[in-house]
Design an enzyme around this catalytic site. Sequence first.
Site, PDB file in Angstrom:
ATOM      1  N   SER A   1      -7.346   5.854   6.007  1.00  0.00           N
ATOM      2  CA  SER A   1      -5.976   5.807   5.493  1.00  0.00           C
ATOM      3  C   SER A   1      -5.593   4.431   4.951  1.00  0.00           C
ATOM      4  O   SER A   1      -4.825   4.342   3.992  1.00  0.00           O
ATOM      5  CB  SER A   1      -4.984   6.253   6.564  1.00  0.00           C
TER       6      SER A   1
ATOM      7  N   HIS B   1      -1.836   0.719   7.139  1.00  0.00           N
ATOM      8  CA  HIS B   1      -1.216   1.331   5.963  1.00  0.00           C
ATOM      9  C   HIS B   1      -0.533   0.274   5.098  1.00  0.00           C
ATOM     10  O   HIS B   1      -0.706   0.239   3.872  1.00  0.00           O
ATOM     11  CB  HIS B   1      -0.189   2.384   6.396  1.00  0.00           C
TER      12      HIS B   1
END
Length: 491
Positions: A263, A315
């Site tokens: 991610s 992230h």
Amino acid sequence: MSKQRPTVLVPTEGLSRAETIVVLIHALGELGWGVEHLHPMRAVLKVPPKGMSKGEDVVIEFGENEFSALSKASEWSPFAKGTRHEKNLEALATTYATSRATISAEYMAAQLKELEESGVMQQDASTAHANEFSWKDIGTFFIPRAGFWATPLLIDLSVLVYILMVIAGAGPIDPSGEDLVAWGANFRPLTVAGDWWRLLTCCFVHIGILHLLFNMYALAMAGVHLEPLLGRWRVIALYVITGVAASVASLWWHENTISAGASGAIFGLYGVFLALLLTDLLHKEVRKQLLTSIGVFVGYNLIYGLQGGVDNAAHVGGLLSGIVFGFALYPSLKQPENATVRTASMVIPAGLVVLLAAVMLLSLRNDDQQYEARLQAFFDNQEVGMTFFAKWEAEANDLELLNEVKQRSLPAWYANRELLYDLDELKLSASLAARHALLHRYCDLRLKNFDQAQLLLSGTGGPKMREEFDATLLEIDALIDEMNGSAEEVE
């Protein structure tokens, strides 16, 4: 005309393909429709929801002297009306004809220039369906092919690592922390101690099948947009560099969190795309639609990441590094023939990201690994010092127990106290420093307890010595529970 999939043919004779697209975009503005995909051969238009309908897609196929338009539901709904498709196509044909008749030559010239500068008209046939996805075509995301090579390769590597992990015994749904670390997850005590390769390998390790599926879907969607625009080698380079940047951000924020998954790198790719959408690289109608969808995706996932168990630091690190690369790449995409600009657009931001990552990593260097290695002597001494209680339970006489305390237990625990004093000089992470402080208390209580045992066994401690001895044992048990609870929180 089929009631299920109605179509209409709209004449474009007398207009070039670019002029047809300009008229079509003007018509969409009048209709209030959006654009999901725009290409010299094909366009996908978005009709907004209305009433019980969840919206429709209108698919345009451009021909030489006409274009065909097909209306279909964006999402199935039992309340959607079939007449919506026919009305969509009638509205499109009518508004297109009106736009063609009313737009001025000056407007046409200005829009043609903007369309040419956007690069839309330079796209080839391999990207005609780049922004579209169908579950029946899901297998194409695993097979590298011309024009779409890097994204399937990255997906296949993550899938392969997951399969090998499961074959080796890792849990398919919820693998243990030990399994994740063994397969290359990011973990500060190990990474900063020299396992720098974990900064990259963690981008291909996933915490169960659901984690893998969600990340691979997001990666496929990012790759579908970016690979035709940037090329396969730049996509791979961006995945690696932004993935490493995300891993560094995760290390910097989390002390003892085991971090794994693609991610961070995926957010890096979306950061690149987001930055490019804020430039004039693509046509404004395409930018507007994609900017909305990408912005919603990024915003939702960052908000969702605020809950526990999600590495939002990775992230954010991936997203910010991707945005830097996106703006840096813009000049090279506007001047693809300039090799110097093309090289600088990757080398300069990569150097900045690496420099910042190095500074952050150097600030994290500590003596945790050295501490853990030297602490083994503490546990060896503890084993010697605690043989007293085995003899106590075996009902040895007082003289034997007194000798055990004097000759083995007290020397072992004094040695442990000296060891802990020596370890005070090391630079430890906050969690390990807290554990070290607890060990100091634990060692002091053990020394107190064995001093009490010596007085109790020699008969010089007074009538309440047994009560004091037992009370200290209770303190030790409570402290052990506290230390075990602290260890569980770290995991």
